[in-house]
Design a protein around this motif. Structure first.
Motif: not given
Length: 345
Positions: A100-112
């Protein structure tokens, strides 16, 4: 006194490992295999090269998380046999979050995604804890039922609505290489998930030693009646215990997705949740001991393939060794329990 107890538990575990290896060697001899050749192949498969050792550590990671999950629950007097369902919930939740978070910053995606995986596992665990205290339902029954419910539910999701188009197996689309965890050794499956697992073990050690909540959980696990009389809130403590336990199991599923598979694959776990019980038993529920216990089981898993094609021995022999280890560790406790029951009668 504590040092003597730790030493006693360490010697007990080492003795269990040695006895299991000797009996397994005897079984090999009876069926016509050379145990020395088998164990040499097993060790080579686990430590024979840098990549082999990385593979061993990689196989230890999910067992470390599930072992910690079982041990945490055991500290609070609850038997968490639901790790399998919790890790599936964590894996699915983290995968859906990443997609669902494709395209978001890497760190933010992994954290969420990691937060989602932990939250999903925690919710499943909390249900077990609440049912035990509020409804007086045995946690084993609830956990086993939830294992089936969650596994079949995630199987449905990945077989129908989220199945990758054109794929032969039930799996989601790839979350993207950019969102995978960093590899500690190139061209292996060993990632920074290992650091997360070790950090979790250290945090749990200090949690039980230094925090009020940790003391409450240990008090309930050691003497429920005394803890209740002392004013420790039973419902809150049970939900907290199983919530954190479930979150740890959820991390096992999440790190498998982000460290190895890159997607949710139906039936990806060979039984990590159940093997975690053996890991915790061998370590006597000690967070630091689980690091070594998980490594041992990782060695057996990583070396079993080499043992199979080099010595011709079935990989099922590893299951025999694991079972014998648990048998030898559990036997003294069973004997003590029987003696105590006889004394009470």
């Amino acid at each position: 006194m504590k040092q003597k107890t730790v030493l006693h538990n360490l010697l007990l575990s080492l003795g269990a490992i040695l006895c299991s290896l000797l009996i397994a060697a005897g079984v090999m001899l009876l069926v016509g295999y050379d145990p020395l050749e088998a164990y040499s192949a097993l060790i080579e498969g686990a430590f024979g090269s840098k990549n082999a050792f990385a593979n061993t550590l990689s196989k230890s990671i999910p067992l470390l998380f599930t072992g910690l999950a079982v041990a945490f629950a055991n500290k609070g007097g609850i038997f968490n046999i639901g790790g399998e369902g919790q890790l599936y919930a964590g894996a699915m939740a983290s995968t859906v979050t990443a997609l669902m978070m494709q395209g978001a910053p890497r760190f933010l995606v992994i954290f969420c995604s990691f937060c989602a995986g932990m939250l999903a596992g925690a919710c499943v665990g909390a249900i077990i804890g609440a049912a035990k205290i509020k409804l007086q339902v045995n946690e084993v029954v609830v956990a086993i039922m939830l294992n089936y419910i969650i596994q079949y539910f995630t199987s449905y999701i990945v077989t129908y609505p989220l199945k990758q188009e054109g794929a032969m197996t039930a799996q989601t689309v790839d979350i993207g290489a950019n969102y995978m965890l960093t590899k500690l050794i190139p061209k292996t499956q060993l990632t920074t998930a290992l650091l997360v697992a070790v950090a979790a073990a250290i945090l749990l050690f200090f949690f039980f030693k230094k925090t009020r909540s940790g003391y409450h959980i240990r008090a309930v696990g050691e003497n429920k009646s005394a803890a209740q009389a002392a004013g420790i809130p039973m419902m809150t403590t049970a939900i907290l215990t199983m919530g954190i336990s479930g979150a740890l199991a959820g991390l096992a599923g999440t790190t498998e997705v982000f460290g190895k598979m890159g997607r949710f694959i139906d039936g990806f776990s060979p039984g990590f949740g159940f093997t975690g019980i053996a890991v915790a038993v061998l370590a006597n529920n000690h967070p630091m001991g689980i690091l070594l216990s998980a490594l041992l089981f990782g060695i057996l898993e990583a070396g079993s393939m080499k043992m199979s094609y080099s010595a011709g021995i079935s990989t099922s022999m590893v299951n025999v060794i694991q079972g014998l280890v648990i048998l030898f560790v559990a036997t003294p406790n069973i004997i003590r329990l029987i003696k105590r029951k006889k004394g009470e009668s």
